[in-house]
Design a protein around this motif. Structure first.
Motif, mmCIF file in Angstrom:
data_model
loop_
_atom_site.group_PDB
_atom_site.id
_atom_site.type_symbol
_atom_site.label_atom_id
_atom_site.label_comp_id
_atom_site.label_asym_id
_atom_site.label_seq_id
_atom_site.Cartn_x
_atom_site.Cartn_y
_atom_site.Cartn_z
ATOM 1 N N LEU A 152 0.808 -1.217 0.000
ATOM 2 C CA LEU A 152 0.000 0.000 0.000
ATOM 3 C C LEU A 152 0.841 1.266 0.000
ATOM 4 C CD1 LEU A 152 -2.725 -0.967 2.614
ATOM 5 C CD2 LEU A 152 -2.873 -1.066 0.123
ATOM 6 N N GLY A 153 2.017 1.210 0.619
ATOM 7 C CA GLY A 153 2.844 2.406 0.663
ATOM 8 C C GLY A 153 4.152 2.156 1.389
ATOM 9 N N ARG A 212 9.740 1.992 6.437
ATOM 10 C CA ARG A 212 8.576 1.203 6.840
ATOM 11 C C ARG A 212 7.697 1.017 5.604
ATOM 12 N NH1 ARG A 212 11.613 1.060 10.530
ATOM 13 N NH2 ARG A 212 11.239 1.613 12.685
ATOM 14 N N ALA A 213 6.890 -0.026 5.627
ATOM 15 C CA ALA A 213 5.954 -0.274 4.531
ATOM 16 C C ALA A 213 4.624 -0.717 5.112
ATOM 17 C CB ALA A 213 6.495 -1.351 3.593
ATOM 18 N N ILE A 247 -4.167 -4.874 7.606
ATOM 19 C CA ILE A 247 -3.082 -4.034 7.118
ATOM 20 C C ILE A 247 -1.973 -4.052 8.165
ATOM 21 C CG2 ILE A 247 -2.372 -1.696 6.474
ATOM 22 C CD1 ILE A 247 -5.253 -1.260 5.491
ATOM 23 N N HIS A 248 -0.752 -4.358 7.719
ATOM 24 C CA HIS A 248 0.388 -4.451 8.624
ATOM 25 C C HIS A 248 1.435 -3.423 8.257
ATOM 26 C CE1 HIS A 248 -0.587 -8.274 10.662
ATOM 27 N NE2 HIS A 248 -1.261 -8.510 9.540
ATOM 28 N N LYS A 249 2.043 -2.805 9.290
ATOM 29 C CA LYS A 249 3.204 -1.940 9.090
ATOM 30 C C LYS A 249 4.424 -2.808 9.360
ATOM 31 C CE LYS A 249 4.545 1.278 12.065
ATOM 32 N NZ LYS A 249 4.648 2.547 12.804
ATOM 33 N N LEU A 297 6.711 -11.685 7.183
ATOM 34 C CA LEU A 297 5.415 -11.427 6.567
ATOM 35 C C LEU A 297 4.990 -12.694 5.830
ATOM 36 C CD1 LEU A 297 3.325 -9.157 6.063
ATOM 37 C CD2 LEU A 297 4.565 -8.634 3.975
ATOM 38 N N GLU A 298 4.036 -13.404 6.397
ATOM 39 C CA GLU A 298 3.528 -14.644 5.817
ATOM 40 C C GLU A 298 4.645 -15.616 5.429
ATOM 41 O OE1 GLU A 298 0.377 -13.954 2.973
ATOM 42 O OE2 GLU A 298 -0.900 -13.437 4.659
#
Length: 90
Positions: free
Chosen positions: A31-32, A41-42, A51-53, A60-61
């Motif tokens: 997303l960003g 950071r993303a 939604i994860h920062k 992540l998974e």
């Protein structure tokens, strides 16, 4: 890119992230990306409204976030390395 261009892109992505069925479900979508004093950071959409920062080193998974650049995130799982990019805007 101008401040106005970045704001318009951010608003477009923000809108897509909150619209029902605007982003593909069942897999992650970037997303960003942002740069903070503590490092990059993303924000990643994982489906079902999650939604994860994340930051480099986070998992992540099942894959490690190994790099975050402007508009891109690199994930590594074993010898496999993949890059996620921001969704295209129209």
């Amino acid at each position: 890119m101008s401040v106005r261009g970045r704001l318009e892109r951010s608003l477009t992505i923000d809108t897509a992230a909150t619209e029902r069925s605007a982003l593909p479900m069942g897999h992650a979508s970037l997303l960003g990306t942002i740069l903070t004093p503590e490092g990059p950071r993303a924000y990643v959409h994982l489906g079902a409204g999650r939604i994860h920062k994340v930051r480099p080193g986070d998992m992540l998974e099942g894959a490690e976030v190994t790099a975050i650049h402007s508009g891109a995130l690199t994930l590594t799982r074993g010898d496999d390395q993949r890059q996620m990019r921001l969704p295209a805007t129209t």
